[in-house]
Design a protein around this motif. Structure first.
Motif, PDB file in Angstrom:
ATOM      1  N   ALA A 293      58.938  22.778  30.838  1.00 50.91           N
ATOM      2  CA  ALA A 293      57.945  21.865  30.203  1.00 50.91           C
ATOM      3  C   ALA A 293      56.778  22.436  30.929  1.00 50.91           C
ATOM      4  O   ALA A 293      56.784  22.409  32.266  1.00 50.91           O
ATOM      5  CB  ALA A 293      58.066  20.358  30.183  1.00 50.91           C
ATOM      6  N   PHE A 294      55.590  22.301  30.270  1.00 52.55           N
ATOM      7  CA  PHE A 294      54.312  22.615  31.115  1.00 52.55           C
ATOM      8  C   PHE A 294      53.663  21.370  31.865  1.00 52.55           C
ATOM      9  O   PHE A 294      52.791  20.729  31.259  1.00 52.55           O
ATOM     10  CB  PHE A 294      53.286  23.137  29.894  1.00 52.55           C
ATOM     11  N   GLU A 295      54.242  21.384  32.826  1.00 51.60           N
ATOM     12  CA  GLU A 295      53.714  20.217  33.715  1.00 51.60           C
ATOM     13  C   GLU A 295      53.974  20.468  35.136  1.00 51.60           C
ATOM     14  O   GLU A 295      54.801  21.398  35.383  1.00 51.60           O
ATOM     15  CB  GLU A 295      54.319  18.695  33.447  1.00 51.60           C
ATOM     16  N   GLY A 296      53.519  19.832  36.245  1.00 50.55           N
ATOM     17  CA  GLY A 296      53.769  19.771  37.631  1.00 50.55           C
ATOM     18  C   GLY A 296      53.632  21.179  37.906  1.00 50.55           C
ATOM     19  O   GLY A 296      52.492  21.971  37.714  1.00 50.55           O
ATOM     20  N   MET A 297      54.537  21.519  38.958  1.00 49.40           N
ATOM     21  CA  MET A 297      54.553  22.964  39.676  1.00 49.40           C
ATOM     22  C   MET A 297      54.263  24.138  38.415  1.00 49.40           C
ATOM     23  O   MET A 297      53.635  25.340  38.652  1.00 49.40           O
ATOM     24  CB  MET A 297      55.650  23.149  40.536  1.00 49.40           C
ATOM     25  N   ALA A 298      55.298  24.202  37.319  1.00 48.81           N
ATOM     26  CA  ALA A 298      55.409  25.269  36.453  1.00 48.81           C
ATOM     27  C   ALA A 298      53.818  25.225  35.968  1.00 48.81           C
ATOM     28  O   ALA A 298      53.497  26.450  35.574  1.00 48.81           O
ATOM     29  CB  ALA A 298      56.233  24.662  35.273  1.00 48.81           C
ATOM     30  N   LYS A 299      53.038  24.171  35.590  1.00 51.12           N
ATOM     31  CA  LYS A 299      51.896  24.184  35.091  1.00 51.12           C
ATOM     32  C   LYS A 299      50.791  24.965  36.149  1.00 51.12           C
ATOM     33  O   LYS A 299      50.302  25.951  35.702  1.00 51.12           O
ATOM     34  CB  LYS A 299      51.298  22.919  34.785  1.00 51.12           C
ATOM     35  N   GLU A 300      51.145  24.769  37.284  1.00 48.74           N
ATOM     36  CA  GLU A 300      50.225  25.440  38.414  1.00 48.74           C
ATOM     37  C   GLU A 300      50.482  26.612  38.439  1.00 48.74           C
ATOM     38  O   GLU A 300      49.559  27.670  38.457  1.00 48.74           O
ATOM     39  CB  GLU A 300      50.320  24.644  39.823  1.00 48.74           C
ATOM     40  N   LEU A 301      51.866  27.107  38.399  1.00 48.21           N
ATOM     41  CA  LEU A 301      52.256  28.544  38.441  1.00 48.21           C
ATOM     42  C   LEU A 301      51.824  29.519  37.616  1.00 48.21           C
ATOM     43  O   LEU A 301      51.176  30.614  37.555  1.00 48.21           O
ATOM     44  CB  LEU A 301      53.630  28.698  38.709  1.00 48.21           C
TER      45      LEU A 301
ATOM     46  N   HIS B 135      49.050  28.796  35.458  1.00 45.58           N
ATOM     47  CA  HIS B 135      47.632  28.694  35.787  1.00 45.58           C
ATOM     48  C   HIS B 135      47.269  29.910  36.807  1.00 45.58           C
ATOM     49  O   HIS B 135      46.337  30.821  36.311  1.00 45.58           O
ATOM     50  CB  HIS B 135      47.028  27.522  36.052  1.00 45.58           C
ATOM     51  N   LYS B 136      47.970  30.095  37.633  1.00 47.39           N
ATOM     52  CA  LYS B 136      47.711  31.193  38.624  1.00 47.39           C
ATOM     53  C   LYS B 136      48.078  32.679  38.037  1.00 47.39           C
ATOM     54  O   LYS B 136      47.410  33.489  38.252  1.00 47.39           O
ATOM     55  CB  LYS B 136      48.742  30.980  39.890  1.00 47.39           C
ATOM     56  N   PHE B 137      49.247  32.466  37.105  1.00 48.58           N
ATOM     57  CA  PHE B 137      49.634  33.889  36.696  1.00 48.58           C
ATOM     58  C   PHE B 137      48.607  34.334  35.491  1.00 48.58           C
ATOM     59  O   PHE B 137      48.369  35.561  35.500  1.00 48.58           O
ATOM     60  CB  PHE B 137      50.835  33.575  36.009  1.00 48.58           C
ATOM     61  N   LYS B 138      48.080  33.369  34.857  1.00 47.09           N
ATOM     62  CA  LYS B 138      47.073  33.574  33.816  1.00 47.09           C
ATOM     63  C   LYS B 138      45.740  34.155  34.346  1.00 47.09           C
ATOM     64  O   LYS B 138      45.183  34.845  33.623  1.00 47.09           O
ATOM     65  CB  LYS B 138      47.005  32.376  32.820  1.00 47.09           C
ATOM     66  N   TYR B 139      45.252  33.396  35.101  1.00 48.95           N
ATOM     67  CA  TYR B 139      43.802  33.011  35.321  1.00 48.95           C
ATOM     68  C   TYR B 139      43.523  33.778  36.889  1.00 48.95           C
ATOM     69  O   TYR B 139      42.387  34.058  37.149  1.00 48.95           O
ATOM     70  CB  TYR B 139      43.091  31.816  35.037  1.00 48.95           C
ATOM     71  N   SER B 140      44.487  33.896  37.713  1.00 48.20           N
ATOM     72  CA  SER B 140      44.053  33.896  39.288  1.00 48.20           C
ATOM     73  C   SER B 140      44.613  35.416  39.591  1.00 48.20           C
ATOM     74  O   SER B 140      45.115  35.674  40.826  1.00 48.20           O
ATOM     75  CB  SER B 140      44.496  32.942  39.786  1.00 48.20           C
ATOM     76  N   ASN B 141      44.912  36.453  38.700  1.00 49.01           N
ATOM     77  CA  ASN B 141      45.529  37.601  39.035  1.00 49.01           C
ATOM     78  C   ASN B 141      47.003  37.576  39.768  1.00 49.01           C
ATOM     79  O   ASN B 141      47.052  38.616  40.576  1.00 49.01           O
ATOM     80  CB  ASN B 141      44.340  38.472  39.574  1.00 49.01           C
TER      81      ASN B 141
ATOM     82  N   ASP C 223      53.448  33.582  27.621  1.00 51.58           N
ATOM     83  CA  ASP C 223      53.440  32.779  28.915  1.00 51.58           C
ATOM     84  C   ASP C 223      53.704  31.162  28.532  1.00 51.58           C
ATOM     85  O   ASP C 223      54.344  30.494  29.253  1.00 51.58           O
ATOM     86  CB  ASP C 223      52.548  32.981  29.916  1.00 51.58           C
ATOM     87  N   LEU C 224      52.998  30.717  27.344  1.00 55.40           N
ATOM     88  CA  LEU C 224      53.126  29.328  27.356  1.00 55.40           C
ATOM     89  C   LEU C 224      52.907  29.262  25.624  1.00 55.40           C
ATOM     90  O   LEU C 224      52.012  29.784  25.034  1.00 55.40           O
ATOM     91  CB  LEU C 224      51.722  28.662  27.842  1.00 55.40           C
TER      92      LEU C 224
END
Ligand SMILES: [Zn+2]
Ligand SMILES: [Zn+2]
Length: 245
Positions: free
Chosen positions: A87-95, A97-103, A213-214
């Motif tokens: 589910a898109f929450e917690g650590m999965a959500k943060e990871l 975000h890093k994958f999509k927007y922070s290279n 990804d999402l």
């Protein structure tokens, strides 16, 4: 001096090139090939059965007569099934975000292994598909971002599921507004007619596994599935790292 979070992280990346992408702990085992440490890996919670038979989200209210979540009972989705590891929450959500927007593309390797474990645990036959199709980006977006993160993920997935990869048979012909800024209703309108197949034989009678990804409302995946089925695809399923509730 107060450093911004991203600057602090960039500095840490330089000091500890082998640190966990989540907790920054140094990974001392040189043979460990992932960028997420084992403690963080263990603490991230999977999406668990029973799954909605359409969108793949965990079903909260178990009603054995209806295996669809409340949203899927109300809407028409053109794909046949969807699977999400989290589910898109917690650590999965943060990871993500890093994958999509922070290279942080090295996360593709972690996500691919997580998807493989998930498929094994819940008997999801991902190897039974003919073609794997990463959701295409519009050429302008691709130029800005320099890579399609879904394609990077799909290439890592090929190590576990040796499916044919399609990267040139569908184009995103409209550069739509980011779905993030839109409410649920506008998302469906925003994606209408955005995809076009450029090879009329590529998907004929094939079972296609779309890789994204999402999944939020499912509108983008549904529109892509509609395009593929108009091109003769037999079945279209969608595999995402996470599903938003
Ligand atoms: Zn960690
Ligand atoms: Zn559902």
């Amino acid at each position: 001096m107060v450093m911004s979070n991203s600057l602090a992280n960039a500095v840490l990346d330089l000091v500890y090139p082998n640190n966990c992408i989540n907790c920054k702990t140094a990974i001392l085992d040189k043979d460990y090939e992932f960028s997420l440490c084992q403690d963080c890996w263990q603490s991230i919670e999977n999406n668990l059965p029973p799954f909605c038979s359409k969108c793949g989200l965990h079903l909260e209210d178990i009603d054995t007569r209806i295996d669809l979540c409340k949203d899927c009972q109300k809407r028409e989705l053109y794909f046949d099934k969807a699977f999400s590891v989290f589910a898109f929450e917690g650590m999965a959500k943060e990871l993500i975000h890093k994958f999509k927007y922070s290279n942080k593309t090295m996360l593709a390797k972690v996500f691919a292994k997580m998807i493989f474990d998930f498929a094994m645990n819940f008997n999801i036959p991902l190897d039974s598909y003919d073609i794997m199709l990463p959701v295409p980006l519009h050429s302008t977006r691709l130029r800005e971002r320099e890579y399609n993160q879904c394609e990077i993920l799909a290439r890592q997935l090929q190590k576990f599921f040796p499916l044919e990869l399609s990267t040139k048979d569908v184009k995103r012909i409209k550069n739509t507004k980011s779905q993030i800024t839109l409410d649920k209703a506008s998302r469906w309108k925003n994606v209408e007619g955005v995809f076009k197949t450029t090879n009329e034989y590529a998907f004929k009678d094939k079972s296609v596994l779309v890789v994204d990804d999402l999944m939020t409302t499912g509108s983008t995946a549904s529109e892509l599935a509609k395009t593929l089925k108009d091109s003769g695809a037999k079945t279209v399923s969608v595999l995402t790292i996470a599903k938003a509730k």
